[in-house]
Each structure stands twice: as C-alpha cells, then as structure tokens.
Enzyme design. Sequence first.
Site, PDB file in Angstrom:
ATOM      1  N   ASN A  65       0.846  -1.204   0.000  1.00  0.00           N
ATOM      2  CA  ASN A  65       0.000   0.000   0.000  1.00  0.00           C
ATOM      3  C   ASN A  65       0.878   1.249   0.000  1.00  0.00           C
ATOM      4  OD1 ASN A  65      -2.315   1.506  -0.061  1.00  0.00           O
ATOM      5  ND2 ASN A  65      -3.146   0.733   1.874  1.00  0.00           N
ATOM      6  N   HIS A 125      -8.467   3.488   8.513  1.00  0.00           N
ATOM      7  CA  HIS A 125      -8.944   2.202   8.025  1.00  0.00           C
ATOM      8  C   HIS A 125     -10.377   1.907   8.453  1.00  0.00           C
ATOM      9  CE1 HIS A 125      -4.796   1.115   6.839  1.00  0.00           C
ATOM     10  NE2 HIS A 125      -5.389   0.206   6.086  1.00  0.00           N
TER      11      HIS A 125
END
Length: 495
Positions: free
Chosen positions: A318, A349
């Site tokens: 990521n 998140h």
Amino acid sequence: QVNFVVCQLFALLAAIWFRTYLHSSKTSPFIRHVVATLLGLYLALFCFGWYALHFVIQSGISYYIMIIIGVENMHKYCFVFALGYLTVCQITRVYIFDYGQYSADFSGPMMIITQKITSLAFEIHDGMFRKNEDLTPSQRCLAVRRMPSLLEYLSYNCNFMGILAGPLCSYKDYITFIEGRSYQLQQSEANGKEDTKYEQTDPSPNIAVAQKLLICGLSLFFHMTITKTLPVEYNIDDNFRATASWPVRFFYLYVSLMAARPKYYFAWTLADAINNAAGFGFRGYDKNGATRWDLISNLRIQQIEFSTSFKMFLDNWNIQTALWLKRVCYERATFSPTIQTFILSAIWHGVYPGYYLTFLTGVLMTLAARAVRNNIRHFFVESPAVKLCYDIVTWMTTQVAISYTVVPFVLLSVKPSFIFYSSCYFCLHIVSILALLVFPLKRTQKGSKKHESIQSVWSKKLEEETVLQKKSYSTTSNSFSQNQEITCRYQALKQ
C-alpha cells in the site's frame, strides 16, 4: 463485489477510449476534466447507488472550507472534517450492515477521497503560505502554488480512473496528466546534466497494462482456488490449537496470511492498470531508455514476499497510503511520529477493533525491529555467506511477525483476536518489549535515517525518483522554469 469488478473492467475500457479519443493533443483540459468527473460519478452511482452522494458532499464541503478558511489554517480544518466525515460513515456502515461484512462498501472510495482532500490541503498550505526554505525537498516539489477550481478539485477527487480503488496520486501529477505535460520529462543524471533524448515523447502503456492484467489474472486465480482452502479463521480453531505443534501453527499462520494477500494484489494492480491505460502513471525512462509506468503503483509483490525487515514490508505494501501517512503525519508530527502515524492509519482504516489491535501491535513491532536491526545488523554484513544466513533468518522472522500482527486486521473483532494472541501466549509482544528494554533506543533514533535507507533500498529509490519527477512537471515551459526544476531534482537526488 461483483459490481466493483464490473465497474473496474468498464473503467479499463473507458480509460483506453479516454486516451485514444480524448488525448490531450486532441481536446482541451476542460473537456478531459468534465468527462473524467462524470464517468467517475456514474461508476460510483452504479456501484454504490445513492451512497455515492457522500463522495460529492465530502469533496464539496472540503472545497468550501478551503475557500472560506484561507491557506493559513485550511489544512487543519480539512484534515479534521474529511477524517471525521469518513469515520462517521464507517461507524454508520458497521451498525447498518452486518458486523464483519467486509465488501466493496461505499466507505472504501471515501478512504481514497479523504487521502486526496487532506494531501491537497497540505500541499496548498505548503505552496501558498509556508516559506520555501522551510519546506523539505519533497514538500517543495509537491507544493501547489494556486487554488484549484471546483472542476479541477472534483476531477481530482472523483475521476473514473481512481474513484473506486485509487490509488492516491499527487494533485500536481494529476493536473500534469490532464493537461498533457506528463511526457515532457527530462532526465537528469546524478551529475546534474540533462539528457533530452526522450523529451516530448508519448510512450505507449500497452505492455505495462498487459503485464499488470496478467498479474491480476494470476492473483484472482490464486484467490479463488487457494485462499478458500486456507482460511485465517482456522488459526483460532479449538482442535487445531489443541493438536498442532508450534512449528505447524506458525507455518499455517504464515501461509494463511500469505493466501489472504492476492485479493489486494488483484484490486490494486487492476487500479494501476486502469490509470496506465488512460496514460497516467508514467514515471520517465530508466538508463536504458525503457519506459517506467509505476508512478502511482501501490505495491511491489516481490519485495513484499521477500521482505527481510518489518519496515521493508510496510514500504512496499500500500505504497501510496504509506507516502500519504508520511507526508501528512510522520514528517509533521512534533512528538512520537511513529505512534501518531500508526494511530492515524488505524482511524483511517475504520472502526473495527481489530484494526486498532493490529496497528498498536504494529507500533511495538516496528520499534522493536528497528532497535534490533540497528544494533546487530552490522555484525552480519561483512561476509557474504554470513549475510545470506542473516537475510534468511530475518526473512522468516519478518514474515511470521507480519502475519502475527495482522491477524486481528482480518478477524476484525476483539474476542477472536485475543483468542489467537492468548493461544500464542502473546509471545511476539513479549519478545518485542524485551528487545526495546535490551537495545538502546537513543542509538536507534540517531542512526535511523542511515539504517532505514539501507533496509529499504527499493522504497527509498522510489521516493527519491518520485521526488525527482515531481519537480520535473513544470507549470510553464520557459527555460528558467526548466532549469529550476533540474536543480530541485538534483538536490533531492543528492539528499
């Protein structure tokens, strides 16, 4: 999930059409902005229904905040609003939908839009308020010197290439692509001399797109065939915990978490291919003249699977999110930047407790791994044979530590996560704490830059080359601007 895949495949075809018929040489930036935005909102509406209005609302209010607050403090207000709005939507989703249902929900695209809103706010603040000499080389090269129009802002946040799965890109890179200046890159060698051999070319992304689609196919095949047979939940199965030996349990832990990664490989590589198919993502040429289409790539699979340190894994997983966390939090934190960065990552998140368990464990693992590496690695690098043994041991340790850390991220809830950790007697938590007590932390902090550059060669190269390219995209075409860009890139490369 089916809607998501169908929309991404449609976006891939739309990207090919966009590059072919709406190329910057054939139409104006205004038309390209309008089409990219409308296609993006159409895909969002098709995939998420009227939940897609959240994307427009979040972007619209953030733009209004930028206009009325001013460049001095707008980055703070935009950061709080965008992250707060995202958190409210995530809380709502958790209580409206079944707890633990992890699908292509509408908060996924909002996570990307939140990154774009906050990163652009900081870039405008850097470019229009802070003094040039107060900026780091990367901040200087990413700084935005004028306020974007509403159309440019919506296009950047909601374009069809990245609205569903990203990845994050800098505002300057996106505008440069829309205006057709992304191929006017001049290579600058380490000695500062220009190489204009490949200037003003328009390379084809077809080979890069084909390679990435092949990776997507393999990742999807692996996910459909292997992942289902190696569920992460089996790590907390009562019979498995009672009968399996410790080596077997840790081996299954590793393979089950490795089998959980291909779905991310598929989604992120497909998103990268879509951007490349539209002509976005070109990062210049290597020394042999080969094109590089990894400007906004989100992962490097080989470096992930063969990571020999915790940081090396995180730097290659990521990637654009890691750069976002670095630019908006780590570089600007006044105290405990590592802890603040992990907390921000957890909040971004979502609201599942497992996320917080994973990232709090990640803080401990990162600090311990850094301390151990900086204190003992130099004993094992003299002899090639000894270093090979050291790399094998650190690879095994890193893969197990990563798997151990991210189990709560997959299980989501507190109870199964604690069942797993208690069944392991919190062994790696205890080892990490002991490592921090044994090895001097001050020495680690002093030498952090040196050792991090060694342990993350590929990540550092990407960051340096990204910085090198950022400034190469000139806002004007006169020779003074070009010389200024070359100086900026050369200074960044030296650093």
